[in-house]
Design an enzyme around this catalytic site. Structure first.
Site, PDB file in Angstrom:
ATOM      1  N   SER A  20       0.814  -1.217   0.000  1.00  0.00           N
ATOM      2  CA  SER A  20       0.000   0.000   0.000  1.00  0.00           C
ATOM      3  C   SER A  20       0.848   1.267   0.000  1.00  0.00           C
ATOM      4  CB  SER A  20      -0.915  -0.003   1.220  1.00  0.00           C
ATOM      5  OG  SER A  20      -0.171  -0.281   2.381  1.00  0.00           O
ATOM      6  N   ARG A  21       2.064   1.177   0.499  1.00  0.00           N
ATOM      7  CA  ARG A  21       2.906   2.382   0.590  1.00  0.00           C
ATOM      8  C   ARG A  21       4.372   1.973   0.701  1.00  0.00           C
ATOM      9  NH1 ARG A  21       2.932   3.134   6.526  1.00  0.00           N
ATOM     10  NH2 ARG A  21       1.461   1.614   7.336  1.00  0.00           N
ATOM     11  N   VAL A  58      -0.883 -10.067   7.856  1.00  0.00           N
ATOM     12  CA  VAL A  58       0.019 -11.218   7.966  1.00  0.00           C
ATOM     13  C   VAL A  58       0.134 -11.740   9.406  1.00  0.00           C
ATOM     14  CG1 VAL A  58       1.341 -10.519   5.921  1.00  0.00           C
ATOM     15  CG2 VAL A  58       2.152  -9.847   8.194  1.00  0.00           C
ATOM     16  N   ASN A  78       7.209  -8.368   2.183  1.00  0.00           N
ATOM     17  CA  ASN A  78       7.698  -7.023   2.499  1.00  0.00           C
ATOM     18  C   ASN A  78       7.045  -6.436   3.743  1.00  0.00           C
ATOM     19  OD1 ASN A  78       8.651  -4.110   1.780  1.00  0.00           O
ATOM     20  ND2 ASN A  78       6.411  -3.979   1.831  1.00  0.00           N
ATOM     21  N   TYR A 111      12.588  -5.978  16.692  1.00  0.00           N
ATOM     22  CA  TYR A 111      12.666  -5.842  15.224  1.00  0.00           C
ATOM     23  C   TYR A 111      13.903  -6.579  14.677  1.00  0.00           C
ATOM     24  CZ  TYR A 111      12.845  -3.253  10.732  1.00  0.00           C
ATOM     25  OH  TYR A 111      12.894  -2.897   9.407  1.00  0.00           O
ATOM     26  N   ALA A 135      15.573  -9.007  16.100  1.00  0.00           N
ATOM     27  CA  ALA A 135      15.389 -10.459  16.248  1.00  0.00           C
ATOM     28  C   ALA A 135      14.531 -10.993  15.100  1.00  0.00           C
ATOM     29  CB  ALA A 135      14.724 -10.769  17.594  1.00  0.00           C
ATOM     30  N   LYS A 195      14.130  -9.682  12.073  1.00  0.00           N
ATOM     31  CA  LYS A 195      14.825  -9.598  10.780  1.00  0.00           C
ATOM     32  C   LYS A 195      15.975 -10.611  10.695  1.00  0.00           C
ATOM     33  CE  LYS A 195      12.309  -6.347   8.898  1.00  0.00           C
ATOM     34  NZ  LYS A 195      11.411  -6.663   7.773  1.00  0.00           N
TER      35      LYS A 195
HETATM   36  P1  NAP Z   1       5.903   1.297   5.770  1.00  0.00           P
HETATM   37  O1  NAP Z   1       5.998   2.492   4.874  1.00  0.00           O
HETATM   38  O2  NAP Z   1       5.642   1.492   7.222  1.00  0.00           O
HETATM   39  O3  NAP Z   1       4.806   0.283   5.156  1.00  0.00           O
HETATM   40  C1  NAP Z   1       4.546  -0.928   5.812  1.00  0.00           C
HETATM   41  C2  NAP Z   1       3.682  -1.794   4.936  1.00  0.00           C
HETATM   42  O4  NAP Z   1       3.414  -3.009   5.673  1.00  0.00           O
HETATM   43  C3  NAP Z   1       2.343  -1.161   4.638  1.00  0.00           C
HETATM   44  O5  NAP Z   1       1.934  -1.547   3.353  1.00  0.00           O
HETATM   45  C4  NAP Z   1       1.432  -1.779   5.698  1.00  0.00           C
HETATM   46  O6  NAP Z   1       0.073  -1.862   5.303  1.00  0.00           O
HETATM   47  C5  NAP Z   1       2.024  -3.176   5.786  1.00  0.00           C
HETATM   48  N1  NAP Z   1       1.683  -3.821   7.055  1.00  0.00           N
HETATM   49  C6  NAP Z   1       1.837  -3.340   8.320  1.00  0.00           C
HETATM   50  N2  NAP Z   1       1.373  -4.218   9.214  1.00  0.00           N
HETATM   51  C7  NAP Z   1       0.894  -5.276   8.506  1.00  0.00           C
HETATM   52  C8  NAP Z   1       0.258  -6.500   8.846  1.00  0.00           C
HETATM   53  N3  NAP Z   1       0.008  -6.835  10.110  1.00  0.00           N
HETATM   54  N4  NAP Z   1      -0.126  -7.331   7.848  1.00  0.00           N
HETATM   55  C9  NAP Z   1       0.116  -7.016   6.561  1.00  0.00           C
HETATM   56  N5  NAP Z   1       0.691  -5.873   6.155  1.00  0.00           N
HETATM   57  C10 NAP Z   1       1.083  -5.018   7.126  1.00  0.00           C
HETATM   58  O7  NAP Z   1       7.221   0.422   5.718  1.00  0.00           O
HETATM   59  P2  NAP Z   1       8.475   0.483   4.724  1.00  0.00           P
HETATM   60  O8  NAP Z   1       9.436   1.461   5.268  1.00  0.00           O
HETATM   61  O9  NAP Z   1       8.035   0.590   3.315  1.00  0.00           O
HETATM   62  O10 NAP Z   1       9.088  -0.966   5.000  1.00  0.00           O
HETATM   63  C11 NAP Z   1       8.781  -2.088   4.211  1.00  0.00           C
HETATM   64  C12 NAP Z   1       9.682  -3.228   4.638  1.00  0.00           C
HETATM   65  O11 NAP Z   1      11.037  -2.820   4.533  1.00  0.00           O
HETATM   66  C13 NAP Z   1       9.483  -3.654   6.080  1.00  0.00           C
HETATM   67  O12 NAP Z   1       9.618  -5.057   6.181  1.00  0.00           O
HETATM   68  C14 NAP Z   1      10.617  -2.972   6.822  1.00  0.00           C
HETATM   69  O13 NAP Z   1      10.966  -3.647   7.975  1.00  0.00           O
HETATM   70  C15 NAP Z   1      11.699  -3.028   5.761  1.00  0.00           C
HETATM   71  N6  NAP Z   1      12.739  -2.011   5.931  1.00  0.00           N
HETATM   72  C16 NAP Z   1      12.459  -0.683   5.830  1.00  0.00           C
HETATM   73  C17 NAP Z   1      13.496   0.226   5.992  1.00  0.00           C
HETATM   74  C18 NAP Z   1      13.290   1.720   5.856  1.00  0.00           C
HETATM   75  O14 NAP Z   1      14.251   2.466   6.053  1.00  0.00           O
HETATM   76  N7  NAP Z   1      12.113   2.193   5.530  1.00  0.00           N
HETATM   77  C19 NAP Z   1      14.793  -0.211   6.269  1.00  0.00           C
HETATM   78  C20 NAP Z   1      15.032  -1.567   6.377  1.00  0.00           C
HETATM   79  C21 NAP Z   1      13.997  -2.462   6.205  1.00  0.00           C
HETATM   80  P3  NAP Z   1      -0.980  -0.661   5.660  1.00  0.00           P
HETATM   81  O15 NAP Z   1      -0.649   0.486   4.759  1.00  0.00           O
HETATM   82  O16 NAP Z   1      -2.300  -1.274   5.367  1.00  0.00           O
HETATM   83  O17 NAP Z   1      -0.754  -0.335   7.111  1.00  0.00           O
END
Ligand code: NAP
Length: 244
Positions: free
Chosen positions: A15-16, A60, A86, A151, A153, A155
């Protein structure tokens, strides 16, 4: 090898942020099903993808929600041969202060969610003798990060899961890899204040936060035919913040 033109890719958390970018890039080669936690989020994905895919609700951390989402795919005779795990959350606190709910929610979404979502896709991939599973980890899985023991743990668990499953299903033409983003501009990092961003970027050799597309293209590579001989690997996309 499966018919490329009919490949379905399932992207959780589309979604984002990073997931939306992954869905967009993969939709150039696959029919993409992106998930969100709400109907509004799912509709927004459908709107964006147009005839290149659609959005649906899948939480999830909820067995019933995952099962219902797979029912939708089954009804539409869609068999995901590319799966990108993701969806992920943070709930930061020092361990001394961390509440059980903060620990449990993160582990249940980020790690147990992987078990829930991956298991049902394996049969279809095995039948096709082709599959790509890509799990989104984080640079902190290797570096550690104070305030993020839950978090980190989850990852680190994802990376271990990736190596084990890769060994289980390699003989069936299925690859399992992880992508570990560094600090990427999304809602997740929007909570950091200017000082924290400045401190972060000063430690990144490329001198800037990453963009969602940087991660999406790494995922697209691992999902491609060209990545056929890469499995059990974690691809770091972090501007040099951590060199494995
Ligand atoms: P984000 O902007 O916070 O988006 C999170 C996404 O996960 C949204 O689509 C959200 O859906 C969905 N989500 C949250 N809880 C959920 C659940 N219980 N079931 C299913 N979907 C769920 O996160 P992001 O920054 O894009 O991160 C995406 C991935 O990259 C994550 O795994 C994060 O740990 C990893 N990551 C991010 C960064 C960073 O710097 N941003 C760095 C390292 C790793 P809704 O919109 O419906 O809430």
């Amino acid at each position: 090898m499966s018919d490329v033109s009919r490949r379905t890719a399932l992207v959780t958390g589309a979604s984002r942020g990073i997931g939306a970018a992954i869905a967009e890039v993969l939709s150039q080669t696959c029919f993409v099903v992106g998930t969100a936690t709400s109907d509004t989020g799912a509709s927004a994905i459908t709107e964006r993808l147009q005839d290149r895919g659609f959005g649906m609700v899948m939480k999830v951390d909820d067995d019933d929600s995952v099962a219902a989402a797979y029912d939708v795919l089954g009804d539409r005779e869609l068999v995901p041969l590319v799966l990108v795990n993701n969806a992920g959350i943070t709930s930061d606190n020092l361990l001394m202060r961390m509440k059980t709910e903060e620990w449990t929610k993160v582990i249940d979404t980020n790690l147990n969610g992987l078990y829930r979502v991956v298991k049902p896709v394996l049969r279809g991939m095995m039948k096709a003798r082709w599959g790509r599973i890509i799990n989104v980890s984080s640079v902190v899985a290797r570096m550690g990060n104070p305030g993020q023991s839950n978090y980190v743990a989850s990852k680190s668990g994802i990376e271990g899961f990736t190596r084990s499953l890769a060994q289980e299903v390699g003989s069936r033409g299925i690859t399992v890899n992880a992508v570990a983003p560094g600090f990427i501009e999304t809602d997740m990092t929007a909570v950091l204040d200017e000082k924290q961003i400045e401190m972060m970027t000063s430690r990144i050799p490329l001198g800037t936060l990453g963009r969602v597309d940087d991660v999406a293209h790494a995922v697209a590579f691992l999902a491609s035919e060209q990545a056929r001989y890469v499995t059990g690997e974690t691809l770091h996309v972090n501007g040099g913040l951590y060199m494995a």
